[in-house]
Design a protein around this motif. Structure first.
Motif, PDB file in Angstrom:
ATOM      1  N   SER A 112       0.834  -1.197   0.000  1.00 22.82           N
ATOM      2  CA  SER A 112       0.000   0.000   0.000  1.00 22.82           C
ATOM      3  C   SER A 112       0.868   1.247   0.000  1.00 22.82           C
ATOM      4  O   SER A 112       2.099   1.179   0.119  1.00 22.82           O
ATOM      5  CB  SER A 112      -0.921  -0.008   1.224  1.00 22.82           C
ATOM      6  N   ASP A 113       0.224   2.383  -0.152  1.00 25.36           N
ATOM      7  CA  ASP A 113       0.948   3.649  -0.133  1.00 25.36           C
ATOM      8  C   ASP A 113       1.531   3.900   1.260  1.00 25.36           C
ATOM      9  O   ASP A 113       0.956   3.518   2.274  1.00 25.36           O
ATOM     10  CB  ASP A 113       0.027   4.804  -0.521  1.00 25.36           C
ATOM     11  N   ASP A 198       8.147  11.456  -4.498  1.00 26.76           N
ATOM     12  CA  ASP A 198       7.016  11.018  -3.679  1.00 26.76           C
ATOM     13  C   ASP A 198       7.096   9.502  -3.539  1.00 26.76           C
ATOM     14  O   ASP A 198       6.662   8.763  -4.436  1.00 26.76           O
ATOM     15  CB  ASP A 198       5.708  11.439  -4.356  1.00 26.76           C
ATOM     16  N   ILE A 199       7.671   9.047  -2.427  1.00 31.32           N
ATOM     17  CA  ILE A 199       7.860   7.605  -2.277  1.00 31.32           C
ATOM     18  C   ILE A 199       6.571   6.898  -1.868  1.00 31.32           C
ATOM     19  O   ILE A 199       6.582   5.685  -1.639  1.00 31.32           O
ATOM     20  CB  ILE A 199       8.974   7.292  -1.253  1.00 31.32           C
ATOM     21  N   GLN A 200       5.465   7.649  -1.820  1.00 29.78           N
ATOM     22  CA  GLN A 200       4.182   6.985  -1.640  1.00 29.78           C
ATOM     23  C   GLN A 200       3.803   6.193  -2.896  1.00 29.78           C
ATOM     24  O   GLN A 200       3.043   5.231  -2.817  1.00 29.78           O
ATOM     25  CB  GLN A 200       3.097   8.009  -1.303  1.00 29.78           C
ATOM     26  N   LEU A 201       4.358   6.605  -4.022  1.00 28.28           N
ATOM     27  CA  LEU A 201       4.069   5.903  -5.271  1.00 28.28           C
ATOM     28  C   LEU A 201       4.978   4.678  -5.386  1.00 28.28           C
ATOM     29  O   LEU A 201       6.192   4.775  -5.175  1.00 28.28           O
ATOM     30  CB  LEU A 201       4.282   6.821  -6.475  1.00 28.28           C
ATOM     31  N   PRO A 202       4.430   3.515  -5.723  1.00 29.61           N
ATOM     32  CA  PRO A 202       5.243   2.302  -5.831  1.00 29.61           C
ATOM     33  C   PRO A 202       6.402   2.437  -6.816  1.00 29.61           C
ATOM     34  O   PRO A 202       7.494   1.916  -6.565  1.00 29.61           O
ATOM     35  CB  PRO A 202       4.237   1.247  -6.298  1.00 29.61           C
ATOM     36  N   SER A 203       6.196   3.137  -7.915  1.00 34.84           N
ATOM     37  CA  SER A 203       7.264   3.287  -8.909  1.00 34.84           C
ATOM     38  C   SER A 203       8.443   4.072  -8.343  1.00 34.84           C
ATOM     39  O   SER A 203       9.615   3.761  -8.616  1.00 34.84           O
ATOM     40  CB  SER A 203       6.717   3.971 -10.169  1.00 34.84           C
ATOM     41  N   ASN A 204       8.149   5.096  -7.560  1.00 30.10           N
ATOM     42  CA  ASN A 204       9.220   5.882  -6.949  1.00 30.10           C
ATOM     43  C   ASN A 204       9.929   5.094  -5.848  1.00 30.10           C
ATOM     44  O   ASN A 204      11.141   5.240  -5.659  1.00 30.10           O
ATOM     45  CB  ASN A 204       8.653   7.182  -6.379  1.00 30.10           C
ATOM     46  N   ARG A 205       9.175   4.301  -5.116  1.00 32.81           N
ATOM     47  CA  ARG A 205       9.813   3.460  -4.110  1.00 32.81           C
ATOM     48  C   ARG A 205      10.773   2.479  -4.773  1.00 32.81           C
ATOM     49  O   ARG A 205      11.835   2.172  -4.220  1.00 32.81           O
ATOM     50  CB  ARG A 205       8.752   2.704  -3.290  1.00 32.81           C
ATOM     51  N   LYS A 206      10.396   2.013  -5.966  1.00 29.44           N
ATOM     52  CA  LYS A 206      11.283   1.097  -6.697  1.00 29.44           C
ATOM     53  C   LYS A 206      12.565   1.816  -7.106  1.00 29.44           C
ATOM     54  O   LYS A 206      13.666   1.253  -6.997  1.00 29.44           O
ATOM     55  CB  LYS A 206      10.547   0.588  -7.939  1.00 29.44           C
TER      56      LYS A 206
END
Length: 232
Positions: A112-113, A198-206
């Motif tokens: 999740s976010d 914005d590391i809430q987005l899965p792509s940015n966390r990746k």
């Protein structure tokens, strides 16, 4: 005086001698309590000096100990001491690597976010893992120390310690310093990305997780460079 009187006197003297034995010879005068204590204190002081000084006289210096076991000199003796303490020297690198692995799990195991608390935790852990080696992340006190010439980057201190016995142009030392520069650059990029995207987005966390793995690789290279300096 008649002979009979002389015999009576002589007999009387012998009897008195048997009853009253002769006085023993006069012994030397006893020391006073003050004199006794003065001597006791003096003897105790002498004994304490002997107790401290004698072991020092028989204890070899580190350099002498180095020569006695066949080491060529104090420099090699110091090198051996550094080797023995290598785990302490590498401890900050290992701790930062473990911290980055924790962040990686936070980034990759969340379906999740992120909430604000999780984002703050990631940023705090990344800052801690950098060990005050990213100028942008230093607080005012650390920045003041850096401006006054006091080294605050833990990884730089590790490299300086490990390579202190090597010549400035030694290839092993130069390689370790190059690895240090790459690591600081990697941490700067990683921390900047974590603060900007914005590391809430899965792509940015990746993206952050991939940059984090690159930083772990840089840590591994720095660790190997330190070991090479120590000849481990």
């Amino acid at each position: 005086m008649s002979p009979e009187s002389l015999r009576l006197i002589s007999s009387s003297s012998s009897t008195m001698t048997a009853v009253f034995p002769p006085k023993p010879p006069i012994s030397p005068p006893l020391r006073s309590k003050q004199q006794f204590h003065q001597i006791s204190r003096r003897d105790a002081a002498v004994l304490s000096i002997i107790t401290v000084v004698v072991p020092l006289l028989h204890q070899p210096s580190p350099a002498a100990a180095a020569f006695s076991i066949g080491i060529s000199g104090p420099k090699d003796w110091l090198k051996e001491q550094k080797k023995k303490a290598y785990k302490v020297l590498l401890a900050p690198i290992d701790a930062s690597r473990n911290t980055l692995r924790t962040v990686y799990l936070l980034l990759t195991n969340s379906d999740s976010d992120f909430v604000d608390k999780e984002m703050e935790q990631v940023q705090t852990l990344l800052k801690s893992a950098a060990r005050d080696c990213v100028p942008e992340d230093r607080n005012s006190f650390v920045a003041f120390q850096a401006s006054t010439g006091v080294e605050v980057c833990t990884f730089r201190l590790v490299v300086k310690n490990a390579s202190s016995l090597l010549d400035d142009k030694d290839p092993i030392k130069l390689e370790a310093e190059a690895n240090l520069t790459d690591l600081i650059r990697s941490f700067s990029s990683l921390n900047g990305m974590a603060n900007e995207v914005d590391i809430q987005l899965p792509s940015n966390r990746k993206r952050v997780a991939d940059a984090l793995m690159n930083t772990i690789s840089s840590l591994d290279k720095l660790e190997q460079g330190v070991k090479d300096c120590l000849e481990i």
